[in-house]
Design an enzyme around this catalytic site. Sequence first.
Site, PDB file in Angstrom:
ATOM      1  N   ASP A  97      17.205  90.088  35.048  1.00  0.00           N
ATOM      2  CA  ASP A  97      18.577  90.558  34.818  1.00  0.00           C
ATOM      3  C   ASP A  97      19.175  89.900  33.578  1.00  0.00           C
ATOM      4  O   ASP A  97      19.128  88.680  33.417  1.00  0.00           O
ATOM      5  CB  ASP A  97      19.467  90.215  36.005  1.00  0.00           C
ATOM      6  CG  ASP A  97      19.018  90.864  37.304  1.00  0.00           C
ATOM      7  OD1 ASP A  97      17.803  91.028  37.495  1.00  0.00           O
ATOM      8  OD2 ASP A  97      19.888  91.191  38.118  1.00  0.00           O
ATOM      9  N   HIS A  99      22.433  91.421  32.403  1.00  0.00           N
ATOM     10  CA  HIS A  99      23.839  91.646  32.734  1.00  0.00           C
ATOM     11  C   HIS A  99      24.780  91.473  31.548  1.00  0.00           C
ATOM     12  O   HIS A  99      25.784  90.756  31.626  1.00  0.00           O
ATOM     13  CB  HIS A  99      24.264  90.731  33.881  1.00  0.00           C
ATOM     14  CG  HIS A  99      23.870  91.243  35.229  1.00  0.00           C
ATOM     15  ND1 HIS A  99      24.339  92.439  35.744  1.00  0.00           N
ATOM     16  CD2 HIS A  99      23.035  90.744  36.167  1.00  0.00           C
ATOM     17  CE1 HIS A  99      23.832  92.640  36.937  1.00  0.00           C
ATOM     18  NE2 HIS A  99      23.013  91.637  37.219  1.00  0.00           N
ATOM     19  N   ASP A 126      18.987  95.893  35.396  1.00  0.00           N
ATOM     20  CA  ASP A 126      20.285  95.228  35.321  1.00  0.00           C
ATOM     21  C   ASP A 126      20.547  94.696  33.922  1.00  0.00           C
ATOM     22  O   ASP A 126      20.804  93.497  33.708  1.00  0.00           O
ATOM     23  CB  ASP A 126      20.393  94.104  36.362  1.00  0.00           C
ATOM     24  CG  ASP A 126      20.724  94.646  37.752  1.00  0.00           C
ATOM     25  OD1 ASP A 126      20.678  95.880  37.926  1.00  0.00           O
ATOM     26  OD2 ASP A 126      21.018  93.847  38.648  1.00  0.00           O
ATOM     27  N   ASP A 129      26.653  95.490  33.022  1.00  0.00           N
ATOM     28  CA  ASP A 129      27.642  95.058  34.020  1.00  0.00           C
ATOM     29  C   ASP A 129      27.815  93.543  34.002  1.00  0.00           C
ATOM     30  O   ASP A 129      26.889  92.781  33.751  1.00  0.00           O
ATOM     31  CB  ASP A 129      27.278  95.504  35.437  1.00  0.00           C
ATOM     32  CG  ASP A 129      27.754  96.917  35.752  1.00  0.00           C
ATOM     33  OD1 ASP A 129      28.665  97.399  35.061  1.00  0.00           O
ATOM     34  OD2 ASP A 129      27.208  97.540  36.681  1.00  0.00           O
ATOM     35  N   ARG A 130      29.011  93.137  34.318  1.00  0.00           N
ATOM     36  CA  ARG A 130      29.442  91.744  34.491  1.00  0.00           C
ATOM     37  C   ARG A 130      29.588  90.970  33.185  1.00  0.00           C
ATOM     38  O   ARG A 130      30.587  90.294  32.979  1.00  0.00           O
ATOM     39  CB  ARG A 130      28.514  90.983  35.445  1.00  0.00           C
ATOM     40  CG  ARG A 130      28.496  91.555  36.869  1.00  0.00           C
ATOM     41  CD  ARG A 130      27.786  90.589  37.800  1.00  0.00           C
ATOM     42  NE  ARG A 130      27.655  91.116  39.152  1.00  0.00           N
ATOM     43  CZ  ARG A 130      28.581  91.053  40.090  1.00  0.00           C
ATOM     44  NH1 ARG A 130      29.748  90.517  39.807  1.00  0.00           N
ATOM     45  NH2 ARG A 130      28.370  91.551  41.291  1.00  0.00           N
ATOM     46  N   ASN A 158      19.608  98.206  39.979  1.00  0.00           N
ATOM     47  CA  ASN A 158      20.690  98.815  40.758  1.00  0.00           C
ATOM     48  C   ASN A 158      21.971  98.968  39.953  1.00  0.00           C
ATOM     49  O   ASN A 158      22.842  99.771  40.303  1.00  0.00           O
ATOM     50  CB  ASN A 158      20.975  98.000  42.027  1.00  0.00           C
ATOM     51  CG  ASN A 158      21.448  96.594  41.731  1.00  0.00           C
ATOM     52  OD1 ASN A 158      20.744  95.808  41.095  1.00  0.00           O
ATOM     53  ND2 ASN A 158      22.638  96.246  42.192  1.00  0.00           N
ATOM     54  N   HIS A 159      22.121  98.219  38.848  1.00  0.00           N
ATOM     55  CA  HIS A 159      23.317  98.351  38.022  1.00  0.00           C
ATOM     56  C   HIS A 159      23.177  99.417  36.938  1.00  0.00           C
ATOM     57  O   HIS A 159      24.148  99.663  36.211  1.00  0.00           O
ATOM     58  CB  HIS A 159      23.695  97.006  37.403  1.00  0.00           C
ATOM     59  CG  HIS A 159      24.445  96.126  38.350  1.00  0.00           C
ATOM     60  ND1 HIS A 159      25.823  96.134  38.454  1.00  0.00           N
ATOM     61  CD2 HIS A 159      24.008  95.243  39.281  1.00  0.00           C
ATOM     62  CE1 HIS A 159      26.197  95.273  39.381  1.00  0.00           C
ATOM     63  NE2 HIS A 159      25.108  94.712  39.896  1.00  0.00           N
ATOM     64  N   HIS A 211      12.546  96.064  40.351  1.00  0.00           N
ATOM     65  CA  HIS A 211      13.805  95.317  40.256  1.00  0.00           C
ATOM     66  C   HIS A 211      14.176  94.634  41.565  1.00  0.00           C
ATOM     67  O   HIS A 211      14.463  93.440  41.600  1.00  0.00           O
ATOM     68  CB  HIS A 211      14.948  96.226  39.817  1.00  0.00           C
ATOM     69  CG  HIS A 211      16.257  95.496  39.723  1.00  0.00           C
ATOM     70  ND1 HIS A 211      16.541  94.615  38.703  1.00  0.00           N
ATOM     71  CD2 HIS A 211      17.343  95.481  40.541  1.00  0.00           C
ATOM     72  CE1 HIS A 211      17.740  94.092  38.888  1.00  0.00           C
ATOM     73  NE2 HIS A 211      18.253  94.600  39.999  1.00  0.00           N
ATOM     74  N   ARG A 265      23.837  92.742  51.459  1.00  0.00           N
ATOM     75  CA  ARG A 265      24.399  93.462  50.318  1.00  0.00           C
ATOM     76  C   ARG A 265      25.001  94.798  50.734  1.00  0.00           C
ATOM     77  O   ARG A 265      25.800  95.381  49.992  1.00  0.00           O
ATOM     78  CB  ARG A 265      23.328  93.716  49.263  1.00  0.00           C
ATOM     79  CG  ARG A 265      22.765  92.474  48.585  1.00  0.00           C
ATOM     80  CD  ARG A 265      21.696  92.884  47.596  1.00  0.00           C
ATOM     81  NE  ARG A 265      21.036  91.775  46.949  1.00  0.00           N
ATOM     82  CZ  ARG A 265      21.406  91.225  45.790  1.00  0.00           C
ATOM     83  NH1 ARG A 265      22.480  91.680  45.184  1.00  0.00           N
ATOM     84  NH2 ARG A 265      20.718  90.231  45.257  1.00  0.00           N
ATOM     85  N   HIS A 292      16.911  90.776  40.329  1.00  0.00           N
ATOM     86  CA  HIS A 292      17.990  91.170  41.244  1.00  0.00           C
ATOM     87  C   HIS A 292      18.778  90.016  41.845  1.00  0.00           C
ATOM     88  O   HIS A 292      19.890  90.225  42.320  1.00  0.00           O
ATOM     89  CB  HIS A 292      17.385  92.031  42.365  1.00  0.00           C
ATOM     90  CG  HIS A 292      18.369  92.758  43.219  1.00  0.00           C
ATOM     91  ND1 HIS A 292      19.461  93.416  42.720  1.00  0.00           N
ATOM     92  CD2 HIS A 292      18.410  92.944  44.577  1.00  0.00           C
ATOM     93  CE1 HIS A 292      20.121  93.993  43.706  1.00  0.00           C
ATOM     94  NE2 HIS A 292      19.505  93.707  44.848  1.00  0.00           N
TER      95      HIS A 292
END
Length: 786
Positions: A97, A99, A126, A129-130, A158-159, A211, A265, A292
Amino acid sequence: AAVSNLTLSTSPTQIKSAPVYDTKSLVVESEYAGAHLTWPLTAGGVVDLLESFKDGHLLHPKYVLELCENANEIFDAEETVRDIPLAETDTITIVGDLHGQLSDLLSIFKLNAIPGPGNFYLFNGDFVDRGPDSVGVLCSLLALKCYLPDCVFLNRGNHESSKQNKVFGFEEEVLSKYRGTMGRSILKQMHLVFNVLPLCSVIQSKVLVIHGGLADGSPATLDQYRGIDRRREPPVHEKDVEARLMECALWSDPTNRNDCAASQRGAGVEFGKDCTHAFLRKNHLALIIRSHECVPEGFEVTHDERVITLFSASRYCGKCTNKGAYLKMTSDMGVELQQYYAHSMDDIRIQRPVDTAEMEEEMKQKMKADMLELIVERIVDLRPQLYEAFCSLDPQNAGLVTRMEWAKVMQNTTDPGLPFLALQPDLCDVDADGNVDYSAFLERYVVTFTSMNGAEVENWADGVIDEICRKLYTAMGTQSVKEAFAVVDADSSGAIDQAEFAAIIQQLDIGLSDVQVGELMRGLDQNKDQKVDLGEFADRFEVVFDALTLESDSSHFAQLKELGTRLWKMKGGIDAAFQKLSEPGEEGIPYNMFGKLLTMAGIEVDEEMALALAETCDLSKSGRVRSDDLKQNIKIIDRSGSSKRNLDTQIGKGASIGRRASAIIGISLSAAAGAATAAAKLKGVAAEKRAKVGWQDGIIHQIKNVIFQHRTELGAIFRDFDNDNSGSIDADEFLEGFRSINRVLEQALTDEQIISIMNVLDRDGDGNVSYEEFLGGLKAVDQGSA
């Protein structure tokens, strides 16, 4: 990240389709300072792009759309499960990730070189995001894929999902960097790329890179994964086997148990080592590499060394202290794990030798700053719980706890893993006896609206408190409070417990949520005897006039004071009185009817005085007196509440009364004996500070904190309404956005409080609210030692 219930339940059918732009017709302006892309891409062009992102430049919309179009075509031609063979001299670097943390991506390239023939890279989902620069990370990866399609590989995470992007930052970042409908178009094209990304990869026919992880039930075959129709928004909680496999591929995590269990989750599963071994045996594989999860060392080896978790976003979100890591694999399955902390952008640019001790000290200070920022957010979020915990250790109501007690409360309430004793000098003051004034400590940390000037913030907060005071005063004037007291005050002592009084306040529809009623009770019970005295409470409030144009020697003072007092005590208040006198369809009442208003309030004056008073109250000089003129300028405050807000109001009464707007005429209903008595029982300087904490400040803090904690979700909802990506929405949309949050939070804010906020934000009165400025200006801050 957990699945957002708010996102999953939102169906933004009102969003218009994003326009489609012809990239050939888009013009790159002469003043554009970012990288230029030419097709086919070259090594020099890709390096220039990375350097441009490193220097903070935004890629032109034309080039972003071109990258998306070309990458979409490449990914769409790849298999859902991609096989990656390695020649004898080849290596492949697997990255977890990122991110949106561009500094981590560029640090990896600095340590491990950029992709090239024989130096393959696999980015395991991923990407966005964030973090602050998801656009830069994604465009860099797409450019590398377009330049070296057989050397660079991307798995979906998943993002890489429009629903996750709506809540966790990527959508907001794209639409803020690319304004108007162009931003909508770019976001749509990026989501189309996400929908064609492969789900997983198999290296040398032996290593699965995915992932998330595995599904529950019988172990699936790789052929089942190959048959998944991946070209869609990731499924969650769907019934069929194919959808379940895809969900778990993106969401699942390994667990220490042997079997599978439901995931905390809210999507995927937690798969145990028995599941791992069964899957590997069935598919003749040796290892699973997945991402993840943020793990402290950047990697984690589990399930008898058959699962490796990789996470490459060091100091994740600026709030964690984790290292980043990547894995380098050779053709003979040799594995090398490399840990790191992201370098600064300046360091990556200059390529200067770095003093190791200096770098470690710099990193230590940065990690400490990140930790303190996280603690500040937790303090403002958990202030009521912290206050209650401190009070339980303070039976003498001294307002003090020991340093050790303070640290224990902080650990138990916020995070047991944080070293609060070591951090104490940075967080709170300790007196000569080793005690902490916990009220001063809690009041030190607040949520501020930094994008608005102080007057606007105060206007918003004052509007909320004014409305609460008005309703309380009106309820007492009509005997509602006293009647309710009598019902529950069995011994006629004039005092009831807090729970009973809270029930009374809720029955009277004062406009407070349960949490806000708690703040009101905390502020009223200054002596902490768990009782509320009716006499003390009822005598707290007074009427004040604000912004009336009066001469200093005016003979109108007495009549206006009495009018304000009596109108608010009448059933229905000012609105009801005006409604009885006004004609249908007319706004306000003419001067010659003002005498009847005075008579209705029980005030007798001659006709000349009545006309003079009417002219005084007619702020617009229209010949009519409107109820809004009086409602906006006849306010009710809590005399005993000693918040800064009330102190400022009372200081204002000492100003020149003859001046417009700055004049405030007070009607004193009583002295602040109740608060003074309570404060006198407290000890020393700490007690004086404690007495300054009014219920008004507690309620305003709670409102600010609710908005701050849910600013991301609010932004996602507001953007659903903002079809033209202007950063503004109308008043109805603003109200509905907050109501959506309220439904999730069980009415955290009332409609009246939301409208008070909205009225301040609508600066020019056109009915539109700039939600981006509002949400972007929210920040949890340390105001310094009290």
